[in-house]
Scaffold this motif. Structure first.
Motif, short mmCIF file in Angstrom:
data_model
loop_
_atom_site.label_atom_id
_atom_site.label_comp_id
_atom_site.label_asym_id
_atom_site.label_seq_id
_atom_site.Cartn_x
_atom_site.Cartn_y
_atom_site.Cartn_z
N GLY A 1 11.47 5.13 -10.94
CA GLY A 1 11.89 6.01 -12.03
C GLY A 1 10.80 6.91 -12.55
N GLN A 2 9.53 6.58 -12.28
CA GLN A 2 8.42 7.39 -12.81
C GLN A 2 8.25 8.69 -12.02
N LEU A 3 7.82 9.72 -12.74
CA LEU A 3 7.53 11.02 -12.13
C LEU A 3 6.08 11.02 -11.66
N VAL A 4 5.85 11.50 -10.42
CA VAL A 4 4.50 11.49 -9.88
C VAL A 4 4.19 12.80 -9.15
N PHE A 5 2.90 13.06 -9.08
CA PHE A 5 2.35 14.14 -8.26
C PHE A 5 1.85 13.48 -6.98
N PHE A 6 2.47 13.82 -5.84
CA PHE A 6 2.01 13.29 -4.56
C PHE A 6 1.00 14.25 -3.96
N ASP A 7 -0.21 13.75 -3.73
CA ASP A 7 -1.31 14.52 -3.15
C ASP A 7 -1.29 14.32 -1.63
N CYS A 8 -1.18 15.40 -0.88
CA CYS A 8 -1.00 15.31 0.57
C CYS A 8 -2.29 15.00 1.34
N PHE A 9 -3.45 14.95 0.66
CA PHE A 9 -4.73 14.73 1.33
C PHE A 9 -4.96 13.23 1.45
N ILE A 10 -4.63 12.68 2.63
CA ILE A 10 -4.68 11.23 2.85
C ILE A 10 -6.02 10.85 3.47
N ASN A 11 -6.67 9.83 2.87
CA ASN A 11 -7.96 9.36 3.35
C ASN A 11 -7.82 7.94 3.90
N GLY A 12 -8.54 7.64 4.96
CA GLY A 12 -8.51 6.31 5.54
C GLY A 12 -9.11 5.29 4.59
N ARG A 13 -8.46 4.16 4.43
CA ARG A 13 -8.95 3.14 3.50
C ARG A 13 -10.17 2.43 4.04
N CYS B 1 -0.29 8.81 -5.10
CA CYS B 1 0.72 9.06 -6.13
C CYS B 1 0.06 9.02 -7.50
N HIS B 2 0.05 10.15 -8.18
CA HIS B 2 -0.59 10.25 -9.49
C HIS B 2 0.50 10.33 -10.57
N LEU B 3 0.51 9.33 -11.43
CA LEU B 3 1.53 9.23 -12.46
C LEU B 3 1.43 10.41 -13.43
N LEU B 4 2.57 11.00 -13.74
CA LEU B 4 2.64 12.11 -14.68
C LEU B 4 3.33 11.66 -15.96
N ASN B 5 2.80 12.11 -17.10
CA ASN B 5 3.41 11.81 -18.39
C ASN B 5 4.58 12.78 -18.58
N GLU B 6 5.75 12.35 -18.15
CA GLU B 6 6.90 13.25 -18.14
C GLU B 6 7.30 13.70 -19.54
N GLY C 1 0.78 -1.23 0.00
CA GLY C 1 0.00 0.00 0.00
C GLY C 1 0.81 1.27 0.00
N SER C 2 2.11 1.18 -0.22
CA SER C 2 2.93 2.40 -0.15
C SER C 2 3.96 2.46 -1.26
N ALA C 3 4.51 3.65 -1.43
CA ALA C 3 5.62 3.89 -2.35
C ALA C 3 6.62 4.78 -1.63
N VAL C 4 7.87 4.67 -2.00
CA VAL C 4 8.89 5.60 -1.51
C VAL C 4 9.27 6.51 -2.67
N LEU C 5 9.21 7.81 -2.41
CA LEU C 5 9.52 8.80 -3.44
C LEU C 5 10.82 9.51 -3.13
N ARG C 6 11.59 9.79 -4.17
CA ARG C 6 12.68 10.77 -4.06
C ARG C 6 12.03 12.12 -4.29
N VAL C 7 11.98 12.93 -3.25
CA VAL C 7 11.25 14.20 -3.32
C VAL C 7 12.05 15.20 -4.14
N LEU C 8 11.38 15.83 -5.11
CA LEU C 8 12.04 16.80 -5.99
C LEU C 8 11.68 18.25 -5.68
N VAL D 1 4.82 7.17 1.14
CA VAL D 1 3.49 7.75 0.98
C VAL D 1 2.51 6.66 0.50
N PRO D 2 1.20 6.88 0.66
CA PRO D 2 0.24 5.90 0.17
C PRO D 2 0.26 5.80 -1.36
N LEU D 3 0.15 4.57 -1.86
CA LEU D 3 0.13 4.37 -3.31
C LEU D 3 -0.93 5.21 -4.00
#
Length: 377
Positions: free
Chosen positions: A93-105, A148-153, A39-46, A143-145
């Motif tokens: 390797g993928q570029l993502v937009f991390f949305d900080c609004f976390i909702n309980g599953r 993470c919103h995939l961006l078309n880099e 349920g999670s991903a680790v991001l290199r924050v840019l 962060v929660p999977l």
């Protein structure tokens, strides 16, 4: 097994808030790098946006409900470094937009803002006090999977000569500001061709609302108190799509100007609490057509409303806190299609983690439309 990028270091730098005592205890420290699990991903924050009031929030001068110690942070642009075993699309390797609004599953009542606020109830507190305590003012963040919103880099950052839009990572970070009003505008179902009043339209969130409304195909009436800043807003849309109106405080005059070419369909407000006594609430509501809609994203407890007028004219009032996951997906589709434009975004400061204090100060001083300050860990 998790999919793990072998280049992830064992430790990383993070901004750790230990206490809000005066002077508050906050510093850049070396910490173990988080690992991805189910349920999670680790991001290199840019790049992470910095709120204008970040210094007040993390010093305790503007009390927010968060636990300490805490790694602060917010919505960010990052690159996937590792994903848990249940990831189906995200890959390192993928570029993502991390949305900080976390909702309980397991509960729609559980909602928090990563690195900022634990929410309004016990269920929300669990999210920030436990698994998602550490946010994005760090080199790496777990962060929660689903956030993470995939961006078309290639499309977003590629050269226009090759079909790209030519945006920088810093440009994409302004999605932090656009995301909030985008959710509010979607909540009142803004349609192409409709007329939307946005006020105040000259700050970061208000100007972002103008960009969001334009992307939805609306005509915009941008209202504010600063004529010079309003004039700058006109440059952010096609000719004829943005009209500006000065908030004079004279309700009759303001209504006349707002409805100069007919009543509006939607009124969007994201004014601060100190605007409680402003006349613009009534002016804008009185400028709506029969069946008009109001999206309220400002915080105004006890705000007097023209209820008789709203009742007679069937006006819908829709308060909204933040947005939905689907709102974010639509926003990114509009961005990648070229309808949501980030042209003209001004990043007035980028700071490494070690200069967090300077970043907080710069954000507190920034003013005008489509401006931002970033931390780039």
């Amino acid at each position: 097994m998790d999919s793990i990028d072998a280049a992830i270091p064992a430790t990383h730098k993070a901004l750790l808030l230990n206490s809000t005592r005066d002077p508050y205890d906050i510093a850049v420290v070396q910490r173990p790098t988080p690992k991805a699990g189910p349920g999670s991903a680790v991001l290199r924050v840019l790049a992470v946006g910095v709120l204008t009031y970040a210094g007040k929030v993390y010093s305790g001068r503007k009390p927010y409900p968060y636990p300490t110690p805490l790694v602060p942070g917010l919505t960010s642009i990052g690159r996937v470094s590792a994903v848990g075993p249940d990831a189906t699309v995200l890959k390192p390797g993928q570029l993502v937009f991390f949305d900080c609004f976390i909702n309980g599953r397991d509960s729609p009542e559980a909602r928090c803002l990563s690195g900022l606020s634990a929410g309004m109830n016990a269920a929300s507190n669990v999210l920030l006090e436990g698994e998602w305590r550490d946010s994005t003012f760090a080199e790496y963040a777990k962060v929660p999977l689903e956030n993470c919103h995939l961006l078309n880099e290639a499309r977003l950052c590629g050269s226009p000569a090759d079909g790209g839009l030519g945006y920088t990572i810093e440009d994409l970070a302004f999605l932090f500001y656009i995301s909030v009003p985008f959710g509010g505008l979607r909540s009142v179902n803004v349609q192409a061709g409709e007329k939307v009043i946005v006020t105040p339209a000259t700050g970061a969130y208000g100007s972002a609302a103008v960009l969001a409304a334009l992307a939805m195909g609306a005509q915009v009436i941008a209202m504010g108190r600063d004529a010079a800043k309003l004039e700058k807003i006109k440059a952010y849309g096609p000719k004829g799509r943005i009209r500006t109106v000065l908030n004079t405080g004279d309700m009759d005059a303001d209504i006349k100007e707002l409805t100069r070419d007919g009543p509006a369909d939607v009124f969007f407000d994201i004014s601060p609490g100190k605007a409680f006594t402003s006349t613009h609430f009534r002016s804008c509501i009185h400028s709506l057509r029969l069946g008009g809609r109001v999206s309220m994203m400002g915080v105004h407890d006890g705000l007097p409303m023209p209820m008789m007028h709203m009742l007679i004219n069937d006006i819908t009032l829709k308060p909204r806190w933040m947005y939905s996951v689907e709102d974010m997906r639509v926003m990114i589709r509009l961005l990648e299609a070229g309808y949501l434009s980030l042209r003209g975004i001004r990043t007035v400061g980028t700071f490494p983690l070690e200069q967090f204090s300077q970043a907080f100060d710069a954000a507190a001083e920034m003013a005008g439309p489509c401006v931002q300050v970033l931390i780039t860990p």
